[in-house]
Design an enzyme around this catalytic site. Sequence first.
Site, mmCIF file in Angstrom:
data_model
loop_
_atom_site.group_PDB
_atom_site.id
_atom_site.type_symbol
_atom_site.label_atom_id
_atom_site.label_comp_id
_atom_site.label_asym_id
_atom_site.label_seq_id
_atom_site.Cartn_x
_atom_site.Cartn_y
_atom_site.Cartn_z
ATOM 1 N N LYS A 49 0.857 -1.181 0.000
ATOM 2 C CA LYS A 49 0.000 0.000 0.000
ATOM 3 C C LYS A 49 0.896 1.234 0.000
ATOM 4 O O LYS A 49 1.785 1.360 0.850
ATOM 5 C CB LYS A 49 -0.896 0.003 1.240
ATOM 6 C CG LYS A 49 -1.588 1.329 1.544
ATOM 7 C CD LYS A 49 -2.299 1.290 2.893
ATOM 8 C CE LYS A 49 -2.758 2.678 3.337
ATOM 9 N NZ LYS A 49 -3.442 2.656 4.644
ATOM 10 N N TRP A 78 -9.364 -0.094 0.243
ATOM 11 C CA TRP A 78 -10.574 0.477 0.876
ATOM 12 C C TRP A 78 -10.248 1.534 1.932
ATOM 13 O O TRP A 78 -11.009 1.726 2.868
ATOM 14 C CB TRP A 78 -11.454 -0.633 1.470
ATOM 15 C CG TRP A 78 -11.789 -1.688 0.474
ATOM 16 C CD1 TRP A 78 -12.705 -1.609 -0.534
ATOM 17 C CD2 TRP A 78 -11.201 -2.988 0.366
ATOM 18 N NE1 TRP A 78 -12.722 -2.772 -1.265
ATOM 19 C CE2 TRP A 78 -11.798 -3.646 -0.737
ATOM 20 C CE3 TRP A 78 -10.220 -3.664 1.086
ATOM 21 C CZ2 TRP A 78 -11.457 -4.927 -1.130
ATOM 22 C CZ3 TRP A 78 -9.872 -4.943 0.694
ATOM 23 C CH2 TRP A 78 -10.500 -5.563 -0.397
ATOM 24 N N HIS A 79 -9.145 2.236 1.749
ATOM 25 C CA HIS A 79 -8.762 3.282 2.693
ATOM 26 C C HIS A 79 -8.929 4.669 2.077
ATOM 27 O O HIS A 79 -8.198 5.599 2.421
ATOM 28 C CB HIS A 79 -7.320 3.081 3.153
ATOM 29 C CG HIS A 79 -7.086 1.795 3.888
ATOM 30 N ND1 HIS A 79 -5.841 1.328 4.228
ATOM 31 C CD2 HIS A 79 -7.968 0.866 4.363
ATOM 32 C CE1 HIS A 79 -5.944 0.167 4.866
ATOM 33 N NE2 HIS A 79 -7.239 -0.132 4.957
ATOM 34 N N TYR A 80 -9.870 4.803 1.162
ATOM 35 C CA TYR A 80 -10.081 6.104 0.513
ATOM 36 C C TYR A 80 -10.596 7.126 1.526
ATOM 37 O O TYR A 80 -11.251 6.786 2.510
ATOM 38 C CB TYR A 80 -11.031 5.962 -0.682
ATOM 39 C CG TYR A 80 -12.362 5.320 -0.400
ATOM 40 C CD1 TYR A 80 -13.449 6.075 0.015
ATOM 41 C CD2 TYR A 80 -12.554 3.949 -0.577
ATOM 42 C CE1 TYR A 80 -14.675 5.497 0.270
ATOM 43 C CE2 TYR A 80 -13.779 3.354 -0.329
ATOM 44 C CZ TYR A 80 -14.839 4.137 0.090
ATOM 45 O OH TYR A 80 -16.063 3.558 0.347
ATOM 46 N N HIS A 81 -10.290 8.379 1.254
ATOM 47 C CA HIS A 81 -10.575 9.439 2.224
ATOM 48 C C HIS A 81 -10.651 10.780 1.493
ATOM 49 O O HIS A 81 -10.346 10.879 0.312
ATOM 50 C CB HIS A 81 -9.486 9.478 3.301
ATOM 51 C CG HIS A 81 -8.081 9.498 2.753
ATOM 52 N ND1 HIS A 81 -7.452 8.362 2.284
ATOM 53 C CD2 HIS A 81 -7.193 10.505 2.573
ATOM 54 C CE1 HIS A 81 -6.246 8.665 1.854
ATOM 55 N NE2 HIS A 81 -6.060 9.974 2.004
#
Length: 522
Positions: free
Chosen positions: A375, A473-476
Amino acid sequence: MAFVKLVPIIAATLGIFFIVSSFAEKAPYPSFAKDATSAAGAEYYDYIVIGGGVAGCALAATLSSSAKVLLLERGGLPYNNPKVTNIKSFLPTLLDFSPSSPAQPFISTDDVLNHRARILGGGSAINAGFYSRASREYVEEVGWDPRLVNESYEWVERKVVFQPQVMRWQTAVRDGLLEAGVLPDNGFTYGHLQGTKTGGTIFDKNGNRHTAADLLEYADQTMITVYLHASVQQILFKTLPGQKPKAYGVVFRDSKGTNHRALLNSNAVSDIILSAGALGSPQLLMLSGIGPAHHLKAHKINVILDQPMVGQGMSDNPTNGVLIPSPRPVENSLDKIVGIRDDIGCYIESLSGLFGAGLSTTNQSLIQSGLIIEKVARPFSTGYLKLQSNDPNENPKVTFNYFKDPRDLERCVKSVEIIRRVVESKAFSRYRYPNTTFESLMVLMLDISENRRRKHRFTGIEQFCVDTVKTIWHYHGGCQVGRVVDPDYRVMGVDSLRVIDGSTFINSPGTNPQATLMMLGR
């Protein structure tokens, strides 16, 4: 930046090491978690929290110690739901595209498949379960109070976090990371430390998932109401000449299509708090009239506040990896080990043995396999979010611009080289066929990658990164501090409205944001 100071009563409760309430109730909360069809036409509360996700559950539980709270969640309960509760359901849930799935899929304009949660507990009900705190540097950077941060992490950890059992595959990855120079070995810790470590997990020793919804066991059942299958349509504002628009209520729709209103009590500390996530919060602000005026007018939305930064700064940490067919059986495992290279700007994680339901293949060598991923931390590339329609249940249009900034691509190349060293390490050799080359694993990944991007013939790691990029799935972003909300998470330009979730982040904290989101809600 100050730590969250919702109201004086919250500041007081944040300082308490542990709240024991005689009015606490165990999940699944029969006295206060109800289907939205049971709601009255209009009800009054001190706080209305929109979104029962990772931050929202912790926030609502905390607020209920001294105020009357309503928590609105568009999904259902995670309890006794086989799509949520067991570790083996991780990939099948993400592959369930039905309208009732707890994981609502969307595809960004970058042609990468992604998901948003649709269940009480939010992303903690559908993710890989890894738990790791933000670094001390991150806490200092955003200006939070370290003492309150640590107490709040501990409050979360007492309820939903466990030390994982590290079995053979994850042990081989750990030892391979150390052999590859990801040093030192930090053992088991929740802390964010350069090197290799075993992190926490929200799966217990029996493989059963615990979610942010469990934090509602801290709530005062006499002071909280949770409505399920409650889809918020818009936030209501009072607009008077010479004054800021003031939020005073919300309209939400139940599963039968009936609209209800929830309204704020008329006291000085009442707020509506958006905790609908990095897609839901900017989307609902726009649907309620706060956003770029030209975009809202194009959707025939009455403009309450022209705020061009709503929906901007969307970012997703690009992720790439290789699937390694194994000559020997592998256990079912999700992320337990992480290699942290803050000097490069990447994290290395792994999962194994769960691909029978995740791949369209009967090839036993693919089913009997593991995945090692990297990541990219703190990506420089950012994008934006726009409405596709005026329906809050329809996904907005999102662009993340993966690798638009070449510095992110440089990080990916360096990270994949670390994965190469792990795969080729002596420690990992028992899980690698003897004649397997790393290039052949990258070619395999090109063949089975689930994104919709055009795939090129393998020519090198750079093109591999671009072609096989996926989400973790760590979008921000979308409602960022200093751009949409102030340091106390108040929406700038209006009164009685805050946003507390991942949409406020400039950068995603640490290896996995769920620990920090639960902490932030607390």
